[in-house]
Design an enzyme around this catalytic site. Structure first.
Site, PDB file in Angstrom:
ATOM      1  N   ASP A 194       0.890  -1.268   0.071  1.00 37.17           N
ATOM      2  CA  ASP A 194       0.039   0.073  -0.140  1.00 37.17           C
ATOM      3  C   ASP A 194       0.865   1.173   0.007  1.00 37.17           C
ATOM      4  O   ASP A 194       1.458   1.672   1.238  1.00 37.17           O
ATOM      5  CB  ASP A 194      -0.901   0.181   1.339  1.00 37.17           C
ATOM      6  CG  ASP A 194      -2.153  -1.132   1.207  1.00 37.17           C
ATOM      7  OD1 ASP A 194      -1.758  -1.937   0.466  1.00 37.17           O
ATOM      8  OD2 ASP A 194      -2.963  -0.921   1.884  1.00 37.17           O
ATOM      9  N   LYS A 262      -6.663   3.439  -3.514  1.00 39.09           N
ATOM     10  CA  LYS A 262      -7.255   3.569  -2.040  1.00 39.09           C
ATOM     11  C   LYS A 262      -7.463   4.927  -1.687  1.00 39.09           C
ATOM     12  O   LYS A 262      -6.658   5.901  -1.886  1.00 39.09           O
ATOM     13  CB  LYS A 262      -6.114   2.789  -1.112  1.00 39.09           C
ATOM     14  CG  LYS A 262      -6.482   2.420   0.210  1.00 39.09           C
ATOM     15  CD  LYS A 262      -5.113   1.714   0.872  1.00 39.09           C
ATOM     16  CE  LYS A 262      -5.339   1.911   2.199  1.00 39.09           C
ATOM     17  NZ  LYS A 262      -4.203   1.275   2.977  1.00 39.09           N
ATOM     18  N   LYS A 298     -10.185   0.486  -2.733  1.00 37.36           N
ATOM     19  CA  LYS A 298     -10.224   0.468  -1.198  1.00 37.36           C
ATOM     20  C   LYS A 298     -10.570   1.522  -0.333  1.00 37.36           C
ATOM     21  O   LYS A 298      -9.611   2.073  -0.338  1.00 37.36           O
ATOM     22  CB  LYS A 298      -8.832  -0.496  -0.783  1.00 37.36           C
ATOM     23  CG  LYS A 298      -8.587  -0.623   0.518  1.00 37.36           C
ATOM     24  CD  LYS A 298      -7.278  -1.196   1.020  1.00 37.36           C
ATOM     25  CE  LYS A 298      -7.160  -1.187   2.450  1.00 37.36           C
ATOM     26  NZ  LYS A 298      -5.712  -1.678   2.858  1.00 37.36           N
TER      27      LYS A 298
END
Lengths: 362, 488
Positions: A194, A262, A298
């Site tokens: 991430d 995300k 996400k």
């Protein structure tokens, strides 16, 4: 309408939702997520048709600013409208199990210890010890120095290890440091990275710098065997401030090779919101229409209740559709959401609310 | 449809238990429920199931006369009340409407066929808001008329007209009632209101709300009945003001009846609104606006955006997005909280929509509707899109009043204005563009009472509403809405 179980073709690891009238299921444990996720294969055609858009800094700017605008009032109204969907009985059971299977169970604290991470991993594998039919979470998300601990604790479970990298959460470090951070995490066994983007570069209009950094981090995700950790690109929407920026950033990240986009780090005041997630779902839907490449979404930070999670699933369902209703394509970045989902799940099977002592602290 | 999805929403029906529906209802005259003079009744059916909900008295000429006399009698004392006192009654009504919102939402869904999420989230909040808004005006009438101020001293202040005869349609039964009754009462008039014959019930429940609020007898009278009762009401010599919302055809007849009598009249009639999408529009939100513009309330909306004018350069992209979105609309049981599109209000209306859609096909437009299973009982019409429509098609000229969208294209802003204005109607229009200067220049050129920019079908009690040309005259809502009920 009668069956709430996922269609057979869906790659979802979700167990068949229990009938609300039946007692707590004592069937076999839910199947673990597929070991090799159906992540976006790095189709060579990803950039085909968009080569011109990324040919130069000016071209990239023109492309991003040529995307359809976002009307904030209309977007928020749509998000609010979807929030009024009434999800009950079988649909609720399905949604709760799906949401559990989509969780990136997260601990991102300065005080994290190996013990804390192992406890979280155990929780991810057996979210509800009283009901082995409870689905497992999708991933455990930790800082890069904890990857090895998590990897060992999760061995054989099929649960992914996600690691935040690139000077998370601020992204304020030298380029080489960010790449080293990523490479270390991958070397330690991280399945998923991430990364945070350089919001300063984005806000000052240096889109090509952001683009190139995402590409470089993607390179750093490569493993010696030629495979690659799965790359999630974090925007920190609260700092991007406008919906137009979020749409531009979505396209920028997808063009640069993001496997997932995300919303946020969970470390600032404004994290995931339903409208911004809706907007990102529109972007991945449009991107797949244009390129054939599917990218996941996400939302992270601030999603604490089952009711919230179900709202997000409704938005996925009605914006991007079935193809995204799977942990391969939609995740919740959350730490406290799981227990509320478990309590709601117990309520559906027993008809009674239990309480926080009937689920594990982690 | 959404049912094809892995994530199928289980039925989530709103309970009917809150609603206490009697087998029969009378007319509400002078504070009492009473039978029609000739004893005739008619049935109100639920358009989603064809179930008979209740029997309702059918007003005739004698009942109209009785109601107008009751209103006339009540006018003397009602108009003499200080504005603040009238305001108290209106506030009380507004609060009771809020308290009984769920009950009224269920009733309205049952009787009209519209989805509960619209009655619950749109109709009832707006109904209460109208009463709250006009309650605030009741003691400030002197400020309602521009150019006249009590400080000027000269001349009499604005005064009520007397008895208002009001006839409302079936598409927003309670909302149209609130648009009519709230300003009339605030201004000091008394009213006789006739709801549509297919949706009489919520007006009768409103009569009960008036009693609950202790409203003096005769101030509000409700006559359920057919067109003959409406005609008698409009023609009654002791009616001082006529307000009508409905079809242009009936509006014309009313205008003829009222002509030369000295009665004040406001008419809110049909529309064939253009919803104009430019190539720089926020596409995803424009799609939402188009859907809301034409499929809200099954398209039973006089200001519906029934003509989509899309710039040719984004036509394909927009239509693809629109079809994808339409395939997500959930048609079915209006009492299910997840239903987006409910039932067509009556068999007659369904026949009219069907006939016009067939005319569209016969004239060469391409018809499209998402795969959609419609319930077997009741009156239903799938959300429908026509492409390849030109100004010469009937479906581009006539008001369909159903979930049918006609798509036309344009190349330049001037062409968009020309096509948008090329209609006998002029009630509303929509503009979708990211360019603010274009919004302003288009809004100035469009001949429509309401022009929405980057939104559609938004209502607010403070905002005047009304049309040009065959869409009627006069304005409702806002300060302007008071003028129709005042002698200035």
């Amino acid at each position: 309408m009668s069956s709430a179980s996922p269609v057979s073709s869906a790659p979802s690891p979700v167990s068949t939702a229990p009938s609300p009238s039946s007692p707590a299921p004592t069937s076999a444990p839910a199947p673990a997520p597929s070991v090799v996720p159906a992540y976006a294969a790095d189709a060579p055609g990803r950039l085909a048709g968009f080569a011109d858009a990324t040919a130069s800094a000016n071209a990239l700017r023109r492309f991003l600013h040529g995307l359809p605008g976002v009307d904030a009032v209309g977007l928020e109204a749509r998000a609010a409208g979807l929030g009024t969907r009434s999800v009950k009985t079988t649909a609720k059971a399905y949604a709760i199990d799906l949401a559990i299977s989509m969780i990136d169970l997260t601990t991102l604290e300065g005080a994290d210890t190996a013990g804390k991470v192992r406890a979280l991993c155990a929780k991810g594998m057996h979210p509800d010890p009283t009901d082995p039919g409870t689905p497992r979470v999708a991933a455990i998300c930790v800082y890069s120095d904890m990857v090895a601990v998590a990897k060992e604790a999760l061995a054989g479970s099929g649960i992914q290890v996600a690691s935040v990298a690139t000077a998370f959460p601020s992204g304020r470090a030298a380029h080489s440091v960010k790449l080293a951070d990523t490479a270390e995490a991958v070397a330690a066994g991280a399945d998923e990275i991430d990364m945070v983007i350089d919001r300063g570069a984005f806000l000052s209009g240096r889109y090509m710098d952001v683009f190139e950094e995402i590409q470089a981090v993607k390179e750093a995700c490569a493993r010696p065997d030629g495979s690659r950790a799965h790359l999630k690109v974090i925007f920190e929407n609260g700092e991007l401030a406008t919906y137009d920026n979020i749409r531009r950033c979505s396209w920028l990240a997808m063009l640069a090779g993001a496997d997932f986009i995300k919303t946020s780090t969970g470390k600032v005041a404004v994290n995931a919101t339903v409208p911004s997630t809706l907007l990102m779902l529109e972007a991945v839907r449009d991107f797949r229409d244009a390129t054939g490449v599917q990218v996941g979404v996400k939302p992270a930070g601030g999603i604490r209740t089952s009711k919230d999670a179900i709202k997000y699933l409704v938005v996925v369902n009605e914006t991007a559709g079935d193809d995204w209703l799977s942990p391969d394509w939609f995740r919740f970045g959350a730490s406290s959401l799981l227990n509320d989902l478990l309590m709601q799940r117990q309520k559906l099977s027993t008809g009674r609310y239990s309480g926080p002592d009937y689920v594990t602290v982690d | 449809m959404a049912e094809n999805s892995a994530f199928a929403y289980a039925p989530a029906p709103e309970s009917r238990a809150i609603l206490d529906l009697a087998p029969s209802y009378g007319l509400f005259i002078d504070g009492e429920f009473t039978e029609a003079a000739d004893g005739t009744v008619f049935k109100s059916v639920s358009p989603s199931s064809e179930e008979v909900l209740a029997e309702v008295a059918r007003a005739g000429e004698a009942d109209v006369d009785r109601a107008v006399r009751a209103a006339r009698k009540a006018f003397t004392s009602w108009s003499a009340l200080p504005g603040a006192e009238r305001g108290k009654y209106l506030f009380r009504i507004a609060r009771i409407l809020q308290e009984r919102a769920r009950e009224l939402a269920v009733l309205e869904s049952l009787d009209n066929g519209k989805p509960i999420r619209e009655t619950r989230d749109v109709d009832l909040p707006l109904v209460a808001a109208h009463f709250f808004y006009y309650a605030g005006w009741a003691d400030k009438l002197a400020y309602a008329v521009p150019g006249w101020s009590p400080k000027d001293g000269g001349g009499a202040g604005p005064r009520p007209l007397g008895v208002a005869g009001q006839v409302i349609p079936w598409n927003f039964p309670l909302l149209m009632l609130s648009w009519k009754i709230a300003p009339a009462l605030a201004a000091g008039n008394t009213v006789v209101l006739k709801p549509a014959e297919t949706t009489p019930l919520s007006a009768l429940f409103f009569a009960d709300v008036c009693r609950q609020a202790g409203l003096p007898r005769g101030v509000v009278n409700i006559l359920t009945g057919y067109g003959d009762a409406g005609a008698a009401l409009v023609a009654h010599p002791d009616v001082d003001k006529v307000a009508f919302t409905g079809s242009t055809e009936v509006g014309r007849a009313i205008a003829r009846t009222v002509a030369g009598t000295g009665k004040k009249v406001t008419l809110e009639l049909g529309g064939k609104a253009a919803n104009i999408v430019f190539d720089d529009a926020p596409i995803d939100q424009a799609v939402e606006g188009i859907v809301n513009g034409i499929f809200f309330n099954q398209g039973h909306v006089c200001c519906a955006g029934s003509r989509l004018l899309v710039q040719e350069s984004v036509q394909d992209e927009l239509l693809e997005a629109l079809k994808r979105r339409m395939a997500r609309l959930r048609v079915g049981d209006p009492l299910d909280k997840n239903t987006d599109i409910g039932a067509i209000n009556s068999a007659e209306q369904l026949a009219r929509i069907t006939a016009l859609a067939e005319a569209g096909e016969a004239e060469g437009a391409q018809r499209w509707a998402p795969p959609c299973e419609l319930p077997s009982a009741g009156y239903w019409f799938a959300p429908t899109l026509f492409t390849g429509v030109t100004q010469a098609h009937r479906i581009a000229r006539e008001e369909i009043f159903g979930p049918v969208l006609s798509v036309l294209t344009f190349r330049t802003p001037a062409e968009a204005v020309e096509k948008a204005n090329n209609t006998p109607y002029g009630l509303s229009a929509g503009i979708w563009t990211e360019k603010g200067s274009r919004i302003l220049s288009m809004a100035n050129k469009l001949r429509a009472g309401v022009v929405w920019a980057n939104t559609f079908n938004k209502f607010d009690p403070t905002s005047p509403f009304g049309g040009y040309k065959e869409s009627g005259y006069g304005r409702e809502g806002g300060r302007h809405g008071l003028e129709g009920y005042l002698d200035v």
